[in-house]
Design a protein around this motif. Structure first.
Motif, short mmCIF file in Angstrom:
data_model
loop_
_atom_site.label_atom_id
_atom_site.label_comp_id
_atom_site.label_asym_id
_atom_site.label_seq_id
_atom_site.Cartn_x
_atom_site.Cartn_y
_atom_site.Cartn_z
N ALA A 1 0.73 -1.15 0.17
CA ALA A 1 0.17 0.06 0.01
C ALA A 1 1.01 1.17 0.03
O ALA A 1 1.84 1.12 0.76
CB ALA A 1 -0.85 0.03 1.14
N ASN A 2 0.78 2.05 -1.27
CA ASN A 2 1.44 3.27 -1.21
C ASN A 2 0.67 4.50 -1.48
O ASN A 2 -0.53 4.57 -2.33
CB ASN A 2 2.47 3.00 -2.11
CG ASN A 2 3.29 1.96 -1.75
OD1 ASN A 2 4.20 1.95 -0.83
ND2 ASN A 2 3.41 0.98 -2.87
N PRO A 3 0.97 5.74 -0.92
CA PRO A 3 0.41 6.89 -1.40
C PRO A 3 0.82 7.40 -2.75
O PRO A 3 1.84 7.02 -3.16
CB PRO A 3 0.95 8.15 -0.52
CG PRO A 3 2.33 7.32 0.04
CD PRO A 3 2.25 5.97 0.04
N LEU A 4 -0.01 7.83 -3.60
CA LEU A 4 0.47 8.34 -4.84
C LEU A 4 0.32 10.03 -4.82
O LEU A 4 -0.11 10.59 -3.95
CB LEU A 4 -0.79 7.99 -5.91
CG LEU A 4 -0.75 6.43 -5.96
CD1 LEU A 4 -2.03 6.12 -7.03
CD2 LEU A 4 0.44 5.82 -6.27
N PRO A 5 0.92 10.68 -5.72
CA PRO A 5 1.12 12.10 -5.95
C PRO A 5 -0.28 12.84 -5.66
O PRO A 5 -0.39 13.93 -5.29
CB PRO A 5 1.70 12.33 -7.22
CG PRO A 5 2.64 11.18 -7.42
CD PRO A 5 1.73 9.89 -6.93
N ASP A 6 -1.36 12.24 -6.25
CA ASP A 6 -2.63 12.94 -6.33
C ASP A 6 -3.45 12.73 -5.13
O ASP A 6 -4.25 13.41 -5.07
CB ASP A 6 -3.53 12.44 -7.54
CG ASP A 6 -4.05 11.00 -7.21
OD1 ASP A 6 -3.39 10.29 -6.36
OD2 ASP A 6 -4.70 10.35 -8.23
N GLY A 7 -2.81 12.18 -4.19
CA GLY A 7 -3.48 12.24 -2.63
C GLY A 7 -4.34 10.87 -2.53
O GLY A 7 -4.87 10.57 -1.40
N THR A 8 -4.41 9.95 -3.39
CA THR A 8 -5.00 8.77 -3.50
C THR A 8 -3.98 7.60 -2.67
O THR A 8 -2.96 7.92 -2.83
CB THR A 8 -5.48 8.13 -4.65
OG1 THR A 8 -4.45 8.19 -5.93
CG2 THR A 8 -6.53 9.26 -5.15
N TRP A 9 -4.58 6.54 -2.30
CA TRP A 9 -3.59 5.52 -2.00
C TRP A 9 -3.78 4.26 -2.84
O TRP A 9 -4.95 3.89 -3.22
CB TRP A 9 -3.88 5.21 -0.47
CG TRP A 9 -3.33 6.00 0.43
CD1 TRP A 9 -3.52 7.35 0.75
CD2 TRP A 9 -2.15 5.51 1.41
NE1 TRP A 9 -2.69 7.55 1.66
CE2 TRP A 9 -1.56 6.48 2.06
CE3 TRP A 9 -1.51 4.49 1.37
CZ2 TRP A 9 -0.67 6.46 3.06
CZ3 TRP A 9 -0.48 4.44 2.36
CH2 TRP A 9 0.00 5.33 2.92
N GLU A 10 -2.76 3.54 -3.38
CA GLU A 10 -2.90 2.43 -4.18
C GLU A 10 -2.61 1.17 -3.23
O GLU A 10 -1.67 1.10 -2.43
CB GLU A 10 -1.82 2.50 -5.16
CG GLU A 10 -1.85 1.40 -6.20
CD GLU A 10 -0.85 1.45 -7.17
OE1 GLU A 10 -1.25 1.93 -8.23
OE2 GLU A 10 0.13 1.12 -6.90
N ARG A 11 -3.34 0.16 -3.06
CA ARG A 11 -3.22 -0.95 -2.68
C ARG A 11 -3.19 -2.18 -3.48
O ARG A 11 -3.90 -2.22 -4.44
CB ARG A 11 -4.22 -1.29 -1.52
CG ARG A 11 -4.25 -2.46 -0.75
CD ARG A 11 -4.99 -2.42 0.65
NE ARG A 11 -6.44 -2.97 0.11
CZ ARG A 11 -6.85 -3.72 0.81
NH1 ARG A 11 -6.75 -3.99 2.28
NH2 ARG A 11 -8.12 -4.02 0.56
N ARG A 12 -2.06 -2.86 -3.50
CA ARG A 12 -2.07 -4.07 -4.39
C ARG A 12 -2.33 -5.17 -3.41
O ARG A 12 -1.98 -5.48 -2.47
CB ARG A 12 -0.81 -4.35 -5.09
CG ARG A 12 -0.60 -3.21 -5.84
CD ARG A 12 1.10 -3.44 -6.54
NE ARG A 12 1.44 -2.18 -7.41
CZ ARG A 12 0.93 -2.31 -8.56
NH1 ARG A 12 0.50 -3.26 -9.25
NH2 ARG A 12 1.34 -1.27 -9.29
N VAL A 13 -3.29 -5.98 -3.88
CA VAL A 13 -3.57 -7.31 -3.15
C VAL A 13 -3.74 -8.45 -4.04
O VAL A 13 -3.96 -8.60 -5.37
CB VAL A 13 -5.18 -7.20 -2.61
CG1 VAL A 13 -5.19 -5.95 -1.57
CG2 VAL A 13 -6.36 -6.84 -3.93
#
Length: 142
Positions: free
Chosen positions: A87-99
């Motif tokens: 799980a990582n923050p993205l520059p646009d303020g969203t969070w990306e989570r890989r599952v």
């Protein structure tokens, strides 16, 4: 040896804190994100697709409503596992989570594993997180 373990644990804690601070999240927002992601995964695994739709951003639901065909496809599978890989923050303020999602076909009982990428955004007005990627595509490569 214990010193090394404590050092590694401290380093992991510092990295997690730095990630949250870099994304501009408060501790409460980060906790809410973790809680809602856990609830979403449990809902996909133990609940139904209709229940999981409650976690999807209302704008996404409006733009891409589920068709009867898609609902029928989800009825043909069961989720056997739902594990976060990163799980990582993205520059646009969203969070990306890989599952990693374990999927069982209810007709054949064949199980396979599918990698899914989710994106989560903070809704300032509702004071909650929404999943903006839509329901996972569990038929990749089929």
């Amino acid at each position: 040896m214990q010193r090394l373990i404590r050092l590694l644990a401290l380093l992991m804690l510092l990295l997690a804190t730095a990630n949250a601070l870099a994304a501009g999240l408060s501790r409460k927002q980060r906790q809410q994100l973790e809680e809602i992601q856990t609830a979403y995964g449990a809902t996909l695994r133990w609940g139904g697709v209709e229940d999981a739709m409650g976690y999807i951003d209302p704008e996404v639901r409006r733009e891409k409503p589920l068709t009867a065909f898609e609902l029928n496809r989800y009825e043909q599978i069961r989720i056997s596992g739902y594990r976060e890989r990163s799980a990582n923050p993205l520059p646009d303020g969203t969070w990306e989570r890989r599952v990693e999602v374990g999927v069982i076909n209810v007709n054949t009982q064949a199980e396979r594993t599918v990698g899914v990428v989710e994106r989560w955004r903070w809704d300032k007005d509702a004071k909650r997180w929404w999943q903006v990627s839509g329901l996972p595509d569990l038929w990749q490569g089929m």
